[in-house]
Motif scaffolding. Structure first.
Motif, short mmCIF file in Angstrom:
data_model
loop_
_atom_site.label_atom_id
_atom_site.label_comp_id
_atom_site.label_asym_id
_atom_site.label_seq_id
_atom_site.Cartn_x
_atom_site.Cartn_y
_atom_site.Cartn_z
N ALA A 232 -6.86 -1.16 -5.18
CA ALA A 232 -7.72 -0.23 -4.21
C ALA A 232 -6.89 0.91 -3.68
O ALA A 232 -7.66 2.38 -3.39
N PHE A 233 -5.71 0.75 -3.60
CA PHE A 233 -4.89 2.03 -3.17
C PHE A 233 -5.02 3.11 -4.31
O PHE A 233 -4.56 4.24 -4.03
N CYS A 234 -4.94 2.62 -5.63
CA CYS A 234 -4.86 3.79 -6.63
C CYS A 234 -6.42 4.60 -6.25
O CYS A 234 -6.35 5.76 -6.45
N MET A 235 -7.28 3.81 -6.02
CA MET A 235 -8.55 4.47 -5.66
C MET A 235 -8.53 5.52 -4.41
O MET A 235 -8.83 6.62 -4.53
N TYR A 236 -7.83 4.89 -3.33
CA TYR A 236 -7.89 5.54 -2.04
C TYR A 236 -6.96 7.18 -2.56
O TYR A 236 -7.12 8.06 -1.83
N ASN A 237 -5.88 6.92 -3.12
CA ASN A 237 -5.05 7.74 -3.55
C ASN A 237 -5.64 8.83 -4.28
O ASN A 237 -5.26 10.04 -4.08
N ALA B 137 0.86 -1.18 0.07
CA ALA B 137 0.04 -0.03 -0.01
C ALA B 137 0.74 1.20 0.11
O ALA B 137 0.52 2.19 -0.95
N ALA B 138 1.91 1.48 0.87
CA ALA B 138 2.60 2.25 0.73
C ALA B 138 3.61 2.56 -0.41
O ALA B 138 3.74 3.78 -1.06
N TYR B 139 4.00 1.73 -1.08
CA TYR B 139 4.80 1.65 -2.50
C TYR B 139 3.74 2.00 -3.52
O TYR B 139 4.41 3.00 -4.25
N VAL B 140 2.66 1.55 -3.68
CA VAL B 140 1.49 2.01 -4.60
C VAL B 140 1.42 3.59 -4.36
O VAL B 140 1.41 4.28 -5.12
N SER B 141 0.93 3.92 -3.18
CA SER B 141 0.83 5.41 -2.70
C SER B 141 1.89 6.37 -3.17
O SER B 141 1.85 7.43 -3.53
N ASN C 204 2.14 6.78 -6.90
CA ASN C 204 1.07 7.54 -6.97
C ASN C 204 1.35 9.27 -6.74
O ASN C 204 0.75 10.15 -6.92
N GLY C 205 2.41 9.34 -5.71
CA GLY C 205 2.75 10.76 -5.34
C GLY C 205 1.56 10.93 -4.36
O GLY C 205 1.56 12.38 -4.00
N THR C 206 1.07 10.35 -3.49
CA THR C 206 0.16 10.65 -2.54
C THR C 206 0.88 10.84 -0.99
O THR C 206 0.89 9.66 -0.59
N ARG C 207 1.23 11.72 -0.81
CA ARG C 207 1.84 11.95 0.39
C ARG C 207 1.39 11.53 1.75
O ARG C 207 2.22 10.68 2.50
#
Length: 186
Positions: free
Chosen positions: A141-146, A50-54, A57-60
């Motif tokens: 899912a983390f693409c969506m959350y981000n 989850a951290a890696y995908v975020s 995606n540049g979602t700090r």
């Protein structure tokens, strides 16, 4: 400043989930299931994905949060997490996890099937169908959350210790039972 007026002053997705409990509850339950439910991947490994995908995606907010949650649950802690975020191909993780991180990176790039090469590499390192499934679903899912967090321009925490305290709370209480999930900062 967030693009919408929130009913609280919580940072990142925490504020969004608390603001709309009707949508926040199922989103919290999904992340609870993905990152803390039964899986052959450890909780720390799933948090790291989850951290890696975020991070990609540049979602700090999400990157910092899930980095702290992963660090609290993985041997190697913050140094290991930083290594993965900055250079996953040489980070000191198992070849199985490295192959799964490659799958996660492919999922976040664009919607298309994961490459045969990435699947073969993961299988060669011992990843089974469940690990591959869980990796793909966490990444998607983390693409969506981000996007949710970034599109509404949520605030970052003002307190420097926010992520450490959140990691303590999430690793001990989970996403659904923690005070942050309920919208409390106590």
């Amino acid at each position: 400043m967030p693009h919408i007026e929130l009913s609280n002053d919580l940072p990142g997705i925490s504020g969004l989930l608390a603001h709309r409990k009707d949508t926040g509850a199922p989103l919290s339950q999904l992340v609870e299931t993905l990152l803390r439910g039964p899986s052959p991947l450890s909780r720390g490994e799933r948090e790291l994905i989850a951290a890696y995908v975020s991070e990609l995606n540049g979602t700090r907010f999400c990157s910092a949060s899930h980095s702290a949650f992963a660090a609290a649950q993985l041997e190697g802690g913050q140094d290991l997490v930083k290594s993965v975020l900055h250079q996953a191909d040489t980070a000191p993780v198992s070849e199985r996890l490295r192959a799964l991180l490659r799958i996660a990176a492919e999922v976040r790039e664009e919607p298309h099937p994961v490459s045969d090469a990435a699947l073969a590499a993961a299988r060669a390192e011992g990843a089974g169908d469940t690990e591959i499934h869980d990796t793909v679903l966490i990444a998607a899912a983390f693409c969506m959350y981000n996007r949710y967090v970034d599109a509404l321009d949520t605030a970052l925490p003002a307190e420097p210790g926010y992520y450490t305290e959140a990691a303590r709370r999430i690793t001990s209480q989970g996403y659904v039972n923690s005070k942050a999930a309920a919208g409390s900062t106590d």
